[in-house]
Design a protein around this motif. Sequence first.
Motif, PDB file in Angstrom:
ATOM      1  N   LYS A  98       0.848  -1.203   0.000  1.00 18.34           N
ATOM      2  CA  LYS A  98       0.000   0.000   0.000  1.00 18.34           C
ATOM      3  C   LYS A  98       0.881   1.249   0.000  1.00 18.34           C
ATOM      4  CE  LYS A  98      -3.021   2.525   3.132  1.00 18.34           C
ATOM      5  NZ  LYS A  98      -3.512   2.552   4.506  1.00 18.34           N
ATOM      6  N   GLY A  99       1.924   1.220   0.797  1.00 18.72           N
ATOM      7  CA  GLY A  99       2.844   2.361   0.859  1.00 18.72           C
ATOM      8  C   GLY A  99       3.552   2.595  -0.457  1.00 18.72           C
ATOM      9  N   SER A 100       3.934   1.527  -1.115  1.00 19.32           N
ATOM     10  CA  SER A 100       4.593   1.642  -2.409  1.00 19.32           C
ATOM     11  C   SER A 100       3.664   2.298  -3.430  1.00 19.32           C
ATOM     12  CB  SER A 100       5.028   0.258  -2.886  1.00 19.32           C
ATOM     13  OG  SER A 100       5.675   0.340  -4.128  1.00 19.32           O
ATOM     14  N   ALA A 101       2.407   1.896  -3.411  1.00 18.76           N
ATOM     15  CA  ALA A 101       1.424   2.476  -4.324  1.00 18.76           C
ATOM     16  C   ALA A 101       1.216   3.960  -4.018  1.00 18.76           C
ATOM     17  CB  ALA A 101       0.100   1.723  -4.230  1.00 18.76           C
ATOM     18  N   LYS A 102       1.136   4.305  -2.738  1.00 17.09           N
ATOM     19  CA  LYS A 102       0.948   5.706  -2.353  1.00 17.09           C
ATOM     20  C   LYS A 102       2.152   6.546  -2.761  1.00 17.09           C
ATOM     21  CE  LYS A 102      -0.789   6.774   1.774  1.00 17.09           C
ATOM     22  NZ  LYS A 102      -1.117   6.671   3.224  1.00 17.09           N
ATOM     23  N   GLU A 103       3.346   5.997  -2.566  1.00 17.90           N
ATOM     24  CA  GLU A 103       4.548   6.730  -2.933  1.00 17.90           C
ATOM     25  C   GLU A 103       4.567   6.993  -4.444  1.00 17.90           C
ATOM     26  OE1 GLU A 103       9.414   6.452  -2.804  1.00 17.90           O
ATOM     27  OE2 GLU A 103       8.243   4.742  -2.110  1.00 17.90           O
ATOM     28  N   THR A 104       4.246   5.972  -5.229  1.00 18.72           N
ATOM     29  CA  THR A 104       4.207   6.114  -6.680  1.00 18.72           C
ATOM     30  C   THR A 104       3.175   7.149  -7.102  1.00 18.72           C
ATOM     31  OG1 THR A 104       4.929   3.824  -6.956  1.00 18.72           O
ATOM     32  CG2 THR A 104       3.862   4.859  -8.848  1.00 18.72           C
ATOM     33  N   LEU A 105       1.998   7.098  -6.492  1.00 22.13           N
ATOM     34  CA  LEU A 105       0.949   8.075  -6.784  1.00 22.13           C
ATOM     35  C   LEU A 105       1.420   9.486  -6.441  1.00 22.13           C
ATOM     36  CD1 LEU A 105      -1.999   8.698  -7.620  1.00 22.13           C
ATOM     37  CD2 LEU A 105      -2.613   8.365  -5.224  1.00 22.13           C
ATOM     38  N   GLY A 106       2.059   9.621  -5.291  1.00 23.71           N
ATOM     39  CA  GLY A 106       2.557  10.933  -4.880  1.00 23.71           C
ATOM     40  C   GLY A 106       3.586  11.481  -5.851  1.00 23.71           C
ATOM     41  N   LYS A 107       4.484  10.616  -6.317  1.00 30.74           N
ATOM     42  CA  LYS A 107       5.486  11.047  -7.298  1.00 30.74           C
ATOM     43  C   LYS A 107       4.822  11.442  -8.607  1.00 30.74           C
ATOM     44  CE  LYS A 107       9.489   8.460  -5.639  1.00 30.74           C
ATOM     45  NZ  LYS A 107      10.447   7.378  -5.924  1.00 30.74           N
ATOM     46  N   ALA A 108       3.851  10.655  -9.041  1.00 30.87           N
ATOM     47  CA  ALA A 108       3.185  10.905 -10.325  1.00 30.87           C
ATOM     48  C   ALA A 108       2.393  12.203 -10.305  1.00 30.87           C
ATOM     49  CB  ALA A 108       2.268   9.739 -10.678  1.00 30.87           C
ATOM     50  N   THR A 109       1.822  12.541  -9.165  1.00 29.69           N
ATOM     51  CA  THR A 109       0.987  13.744  -9.079  1.00 29.69           C
ATOM     52  C   THR A 109       1.733  14.943  -8.504  1.00 29.69           C
ATOM     53  OG1 THR A 109       0.168  13.122  -6.878  1.00 29.69           O
ATOM     54  CG2 THR A 109      -1.126  12.389  -8.795  1.00 29.69           C
ATOM     55  N   GLY A 110       2.964  14.724  -8.066  1.00 27.25           N
ATOM     56  CA  GLY A 110       3.728  15.810  -7.471  1.00 27.25           C
ATOM     57  C   GLY A 110       3.297  16.145  -6.050  1.00 27.25           C
ATOM     58  N   ASP A 111       2.580  15.238  -5.411  1.00 27.87           N
ATOM     59  CA  ASP A 111       2.085  15.442  -4.044  1.00 27.87           C
ATOM     60  C   ASP A 111       3.098  14.878  -3.048  1.00 27.87           C
ATOM     61  OD1 ASP A 111       0.757  15.512  -1.619  1.00 27.87           O
ATOM     62  OD2 ASP A 111      -1.143  14.788  -2.439  1.00 27.87           O
ATOM     63  N   LYS A 112       3.902  15.771  -2.487  1.00 27.17           N
ATOM     64  CA  LYS A 112       4.972  15.348  -1.572  1.00 27.17           C
ATOM     65  C   LYS A 112       4.422  14.714  -0.291  1.00 27.17           C
ATOM     66  CE  LYS A 112       8.476  16.635  -4.015  1.00 27.17           C
ATOM     67  NZ  LYS A 112       9.367  15.673  -4.617  1.00 27.17           N
ATOM     68  N   ASP A 113       3.265  15.172   0.179  1.00 27.50           N
ATOM     69  CA  ASP A 113       2.673  14.598   1.399  1.00 27.50           C
ATOM     70  C   ASP A 113       2.278  13.137   1.174  1.00 27.50           C
ATOM     71  OD1 ASP A 113       2.970  16.904   2.931  1.00 27.50           O
ATOM     72  OD2 ASP A 113       0.970  17.652   2.428  1.00 27.50           O
ATOM     73  N   THR A 114       1.671  12.848   0.044  1.00 24.52           N
ATOM     74  CA  THR A 114       1.286  11.470  -0.270  1.00 24.52           C
ATOM     75  C   THR A 114       2.526  10.607  -0.443  1.00 24.52           C
ATOM     76  OG1 THR A 114      -0.759  12.198  -1.314  1.00 24.52           O
ATOM     77  CG2 THR A 114       0.009  10.002  -1.890  1.00 24.52           C
ATOM     78  N   GLU A 115       3.541  11.162  -1.083  1.00 25.82           N
ATOM     79  CA  GLU A 115       4.796  10.431  -1.277  1.00 25.82           C
ATOM     80  C   GLU A 115       5.436  10.086   0.069  1.00 25.82           C
ATOM     81  OE1 GLU A 115       9.064  11.087  -3.567  1.00 25.82           O
ATOM     82  OE2 GLU A 115       7.414  12.456  -3.996  1.00 25.82           O
ATOM     83  N   ARG A 116       5.488  11.067   0.969  1.00 23.32           N
ATOM     84  CA  ARG A 116       6.068  10.829   2.310  1.00 23.32           C
ATOM     85  C   ARG A 116       5.233   9.822   3.090  1.00 23.32           C
ATOM     86  NH1 ARG A 116       7.621  16.266   1.985  1.00 23.32           N
ATOM     87  NH2 ARG A 116       5.620  17.014   2.718  1.00 23.32           N
ATOM     88  N   SER A 117       3.918   9.936   2.992  1.00 24.42           N
ATOM     89  CA  SER A 117       3.032   9.003   3.686  1.00 24.42           C
ATOM     90  C   SER A 117       3.265   7.579   3.182  1.00 24.42           C
ATOM     91  CB  SER A 117       1.582   9.425   3.474  1.00 24.42           C
ATOM     92  OG  SER A 117       0.702   8.504   4.048  1.00 24.42           O
ATOM     93  N   GLY A 118       3.453   7.440   1.886  1.00 32.21           N
ATOM     94  CA  GLY A 118       3.728   6.125   1.315  1.00 32.21           C
ATOM     95  C   GLY A 118       5.028   5.549   1.828  1.00 32.21           C
ATOM     96  N   LYS A 119       6.045   6.379   1.911  1.00 30.17           N
ATOM     97  CA  LYS A 119       7.343   5.910   2.428  1.00 30.17           C
ATOM     98  C   LYS A 119       7.209   5.488   3.891  1.00 30.17           C
ATOM     99  CE  LYS A 119      10.333   8.473  -0.699  1.00 30.17           C
ATOM    100  NZ  LYS A 119      11.392   9.478  -0.835  1.00 30.17           N
ATOM    101  N   ALA A 120       6.435   6.248   4.658  1.00 23.65           N
ATOM    102  CA  ALA A 120       6.224   5.904   6.068  1.00 23.65           C
ATOM    103  C   ALA A 120       5.468   4.581   6.192  1.00 23.65           C
ATOM    104  CB  ALA A 120       5.458   7.023   6.774  1.00 23.65           C
TER     105      ALA A 120
END
Length: 58
Positions: A14-36
């Motif tokens: 789930k985190g990997s998917a969130k990180e990828t989504l965050g990178k694709a959309t430029g949303d740093k908060d989603t990217e950080r949440s995915g990494k966490a």
Amino acid sequence: MSNDQDKGKAKDLKGSAKETLGKATGDKDTERSGKADQAEGKAQQALGKAKDAVSGKK
């Protein structure tokens, strides 16, 4: 495989998917949440492995 390992793997994916989504959309908060989420998942998997080692399961 223990329940902790299963839950940890799911959280990691789930985190990997969130990180990828965050990178694709430029949303740093989603990217950080995915990494966490990934870090939390890996920790939970390690806990499950340790519990299995103590109980003698594989």
